[in-house]
Motif scaffolding. Sequence first.
Motif, mmCIF file in Angstrom:
data_model
loop_
_atom_site.group_PDB
_atom_site.id
_atom_site.type_symbol
_atom_site.label_atom_id
_atom_site.label_comp_id
_atom_site.label_asym_id
_atom_site.label_seq_id
_atom_site.Cartn_x
_atom_site.Cartn_y
_atom_site.Cartn_z
ATOM 1 N N SER A 176 0.852 -1.189 0.000
ATOM 2 C CA SER A 176 0.000 0.000 0.000
ATOM 3 C C SER A 176 0.885 1.235 0.000
ATOM 4 O O SER A 176 2.071 1.180 0.335
ATOM 5 N N THR A 211 0.900 5.917 -0.902
ATOM 6 C CA THR A 211 0.281 7.139 -1.420
ATOM 7 C C THR A 211 1.008 7.650 -2.655
ATOM 8 O O THR A 211 0.631 8.677 -3.219
ATOM 9 N N ALA A 232 -4.274 0.608 -2.016
ATOM 10 C CA ALA A 232 -4.328 -0.321 -0.886
ATOM 11 C C ALA A 232 -3.978 -1.720 -1.378
ATOM 12 O O ALA A 232 -4.019 -2.002 -2.581
ATOM 13 N N SER A 285 -3.068 6.933 -4.459
ATOM 14 C CA SER A 285 -3.376 6.190 -3.241
ATOM 15 C C SER A 285 -3.809 4.777 -3.626
ATOM 16 O O SER A 285 -4.711 4.597 -4.448
ATOM 17 N N GLU A 321 -5.441 -3.816 -4.645
ATOM 18 C CA GLU A 321 -5.979 -2.936 -5.673
ATOM 19 C C GLU A 321 -5.077 -2.994 -6.906
ATOM 20 O O GLU A 321 -3.924 -3.406 -6.834
#
Length: 391
Positions: free
Chosen positions: A45, A47, A112, A110, A115
């Motif tokens: 994960s 950003t 997670a 972003s 994804e």
Amino acid sequence: MSGNTVWNAGWSTSVQRPSTGFDENWAEEGFADQTVRQVVRVTGSGTAARVRLSNRFGDAPLEVRGAALARTDRGAAVQDGSTRRLTFAGAGSVRIPAGGEVWSDAAEVSVAPFEKLTVSLYFARPTGPATFHAQAFTTAYRAAGDQSAAADAAVFTETTVSWYFLADVELSGGPARQDTVVTFGDSITDGFASTADADHRYPDALAERLADAGLGRPVLNAGIGGNLLLNDAPWYGERAGARFRRDVLDQPGVRTVIILVGLNDIGFSEADEAEFPTFRPNPELSAAEIIDGYRDLIEQAHAAGVRIVGGTIMPFRGAEYHTPDAEAKRREINAWVRTSGAFDAVADFAAALADPSDPEVLRAAYDSGDHKHPGDAGYRAMAAAVDLASL
């Protein structure tokens, strides 16, 4: 972002020299005034993301005229407003020398665990043959012209199931991780016969199992279909021992590697050369020679402070290269993996997937149909056979 940015593993694949494969691909012809759009599922994960592009097996410099990163919607479509133009040292294009690679700059996005991200690459000039990963079991899309930021997925009219030039996605936005797991091996690790675009390979299932147990961490897939432990192969990548550092030990935060390789070293020499011309090289190798190859991987891992889990070779009677001699080698190798203590732990895939009434055969529910590769259920059973505490 500053030069102090911490980058963690997100997604990775092992690159190969251009070749034909089990499915039609574009590696040998390359690209010219075309955009390739590729989808990957991350297990980390962050950003922000950056991508590594590889021209490792190119025989000329590679020019990437434009590139973009976006959050995936479905197929070749991306989520509205998520597209980010990728830059390379601040420039919108990059030239990668033959044999070289390059990292993009960071792009804010972003994401997670589990994804998907979409990477689009535009090649204005002919690329020549493309460094790629043959058996992605994920659809890649091609369009004419520069469609790297295209919102209309309909312009991508051609597809294959390989990845091209794309080798890694790393993520930032948190502390440095030191718990990455790399799965390393041949087509069974790569996910041959798993459902395309479904992320049903055993490393995918292992990452999901870790997350369900509250132990979520990056899990990378360093499998190459047909890969050999002891010999480079024109169609199936560099030998495992030669690519181990690049594909495993150089990954950020790697803590543990699970290896499952050696089946093709046993089997290629047993197959009919006329019927299987790509099974090259195919020297006859003893179990002792293959075990020595394992010892080399163990030595490399331990020298880097990485735990190494040995996977037992699964049953394959009924496959094209099963013979009594091949079966005897499999049994001898598996006995050594289980009892030698050379590995830090063992994942007994063979015991988990064997038919209880005949240990030389894959259980029917786990067999994809070729008596060698698991199907989706078999890959889930492989993930379940890994002791999470061993990682």
